[in-house]
Design an enzyme around this catalytic site. Structure first.
Site, PDB file in Angstrom:
ATOM      1  N   CYS A  97      11.628 -29.706  18.117  1.00 32.86           N
ATOM      2  CA  CYS A  97      12.037 -28.638  19.033  1.00 32.86           C
ATOM      3  C   CYS A  97      13.158 -29.220  19.899  1.00 32.86           C
ATOM      4  O   CYS A  97      13.941 -30.042  19.415  1.00 32.86           O
ATOM      5  CB  CYS A  97      10.863 -28.092  19.837  1.00 32.86           C
ATOM      6  SG  CYS A  97       9.957 -29.296  20.819  1.00 32.86           S
ATOM      7  N   TRP A  98      13.258 -28.803  21.146  1.00 35.47           N
ATOM      8  CA  TRP A  98      14.371 -29.269  21.975  1.00 35.47           C
ATOM      9  C   TRP A  98      14.195 -30.730  22.392  1.00 35.47           C
ATOM     10  O   TRP A  98      15.061 -31.576  22.198  1.00 35.47           O
ATOM     11  CB  TRP A  98      14.525 -28.368  23.191  1.00 35.47           C
ATOM     12  CG  TRP A  98      15.416 -28.896  24.271  1.00 35.47           C
ATOM     13  CD1 TRP A  98      15.120 -29.024  25.594  1.00 35.47           C
ATOM     14  CD2 TRP A  98      16.765 -29.355  24.141  1.00 35.47           C
ATOM     15  NE1 TRP A  98      16.185 -29.553  26.288  1.00 35.47           N
ATOM     16  CE2 TRP A  98      17.218 -29.765  25.422  1.00 35.47           C
ATOM     17  CE3 TRP A  98      17.648 -29.490  23.061  1.00 35.47           C
ATOM     18  CZ2 TRP A  98      18.492 -30.284  25.659  1.00 35.47           C
ATOM     19  CZ3 TRP A  98      18.926 -30.018  23.295  1.00 35.47           C
ATOM     20  CH2 TRP A  98      19.336 -30.390  24.579  1.00 35.47           C
TER      21      TRP A  98
END
Length: 336
Positions: A93-94
Site C-alpha cells: 500500500c502507501w
C-alpha cells in the site's frame, strides 16, 4: 505473511509474481510500480470517508467503518486474486500499513503466499530517488531537430547497445509538434517510475545511451539528479544535412492535420516571431510543408545552438549522417 525490503521485492517482481497495489484507484492512477495490478481495499470515495472519520473523530471509529465496508467485498477480493492464477503474490500500500496488511491477512487465510513490501510504495519511490542520485554511466546522443536521433538510437539498440528511449516513455516527441502525435502522457510520477524500471533492466556496469532532452518532455519532468548527470555526460553530435532534416520532419509530421500543425506553429510564435509564424502558417495551409519546416527550423536550430554551446566541454565529436548510412553510424557510435 513475509515482509521484504524493496530490493528483494523488485527481485521477486522479476520472477513474474503478481504485484497487488491495495491503494485507492486515484493513488494508483497518479503513479504505481510498473506492471502492478490495482487491487484497492477501498475505492476513492470510501478512502475519503475513512480519512475524514479518522481526522474528525478517532482511529477506532475509522477502523470500524472500514470493516463495515470491507465485509461484503471479501469474497470478491479472493475471487479476483484467484483469477490471477498464482498462489504467490506480492503486495503493498502507501507505507506498508493497514490496507496491505488487512488484504494480506485475508488472502493468506484463504491459502495464498503473501510477501509485503516493507515501507510500501513510498519505499519504492525512495529507492528510485536513491538510484538516480548515482546512476550508471551515460552517453548522450545529441543533434539538431530532425537529425534522426531516435531512429539512430533504435538502430543502435538493435545492434546490442543499451538504450533508454525517453520520448517513448514520455509518449511525447519533445516539441510543440511532437505533442500533436501524442495519444496522452503519463503523470510525471509514472514516467519516472517507468524510467526506473527501464534502467533496472540493463547491465549497470555498462553505459546507457539516452537522447539529449530538456528537463521537461511535454508535461512530464525528468528526475533532477539524472538530468544533471545527462548534462555532464559525453555528448555525441549527429550532423545531418538540413535538406535531409526537412525531409525527415515532413515524413514524421506531414500526416498531422493541417489545423493541428497551424496550432503547433502558433504555440511557438513568441520565440519564432510573429512574421515568421504567419509565413510558416501560410505555407502549411497551402501544402508547402518543406518550406514551412525550413522556416520553423530557424527557431529550433537557434535554441539547439544555444543549448549545445553550453556543453562544449562534454562534446566527444561530430558524427556526420545521411539517411542511407544510418546503420553504419550506429555501429560506429557503439564502438567509439
Amino acid at each position: 505473511m513475509k515482509v521484504v525490503g524493496v530490493q528483494e521485492f523488485l527481485k521477486l517482481k522479476k520472477e513474474a509474481i503478481p504485484v497487488l497495489d491495495t491503494r485507492s484507484p486515484a493513488e494508483f492512477l497518479s503513479g504505481h510500480i510498473p506492471g502492478s495490478i490495482s487491487f484497492p481495499l477501498f475505492n476513492n470515495e470510501e478512502r475519503a470517508t475513512i480519512g475524514t472519520i479518522y481526522k474528525q473523530e478517532n482511529k477506532k471509529k475509522a477502523i470500524k467503518t472500514g470493516l463495515e465496508m470491507i465485509g461484503p467485498k471479501m469474497t470478491g477480493f479472493i475471487e479476483k486474486a484467484e483469477a490471477l492464477g498464482s498462489t504467490s503474490l506480492l503486495m503493498h500500500c502507501w507505507r506498508g500499513g493497514m490496507r496491505s496488511q488487512s488484504m494480506a491477512w485475508l488472502l493468506e487465510l484463504y491459502g495464498f503466499n503473501i510477501q509485503l513490501l516493507q515501507g510500501g510504495y513510498k519505499a519504492f519511490r525512495n529507492a528510485l530517488l536513491d538510484y538516480f542520485d548515482a546512476p550508471p554511466a551515460l552517453k548522450i546522443l545529441s543533434g539538431a531537430t530532425g537529425s534522426m536521433k531516435t531512429r539512430l538510437l533504435h538502430e543502435m539498440q538493435s545492434l546490442g547497445a543499451q538504450v533508454v528511449d525517453l520520448e517513448k516513455l514520455a509518449n511525447h516527441q519533445g516539441s510543440s509538434f511532437g505533442y500533436q502525435l501524442s495519444s496522452g502522457q503519463p503523470s510525471t510520477e509514472q514516467f519516472q517510475n517507468d524510467l526506473f524500471e527501464a534502467f533496472l533492466q540493463l547491465d549497470q556496469s555498462q553505459p546507457i545511451w539516452l537522447e539529449d532532452e530538456s528537463f521537461s518532455i511535454g508535461k512530464v519532468k525528468l528526475i533532477e539528479p539524472l538530468y544533471r548527470k545527462m548534462q555532464l555526460s559525453p555528448h555525441y553530435l549527429v550532423m545531418l544535412p538540413k535538406e535531409e532534416r526537412i525531409a525527415v520532419l515532413v515524413e514524421s509530421y506531414g500526416k498531422i492535420p493541417r489545423e493541428n500543425l497551424v496550432q503547433a506553429t502558433w504555440q511557438i510564435s513568441k520565440r519564432l516571431g510573429q512574421e515568421s509564424s504567419r509565413e510558416a502558417v501560410e505555407k502549411i495551409q497551402s501544402g508547402k510543408l518543406e518550406e514551412a519546416a525550413a522556416i520553423i527550423l530557424t527557431y529550433y536550430d537557434k535554441a539547439y545552438k544555444t543549448g549545445i554551446q553550453k556543453k562544449a566541454s562534454q562534446i566527444v565529436g561530430e558524427f556526420h549522417l545521411t539517411i542511407a548510412d544510418l546503420r553504419d553510424l550506429a555501429k560506429k557510435l557503439i564502438n567509439h
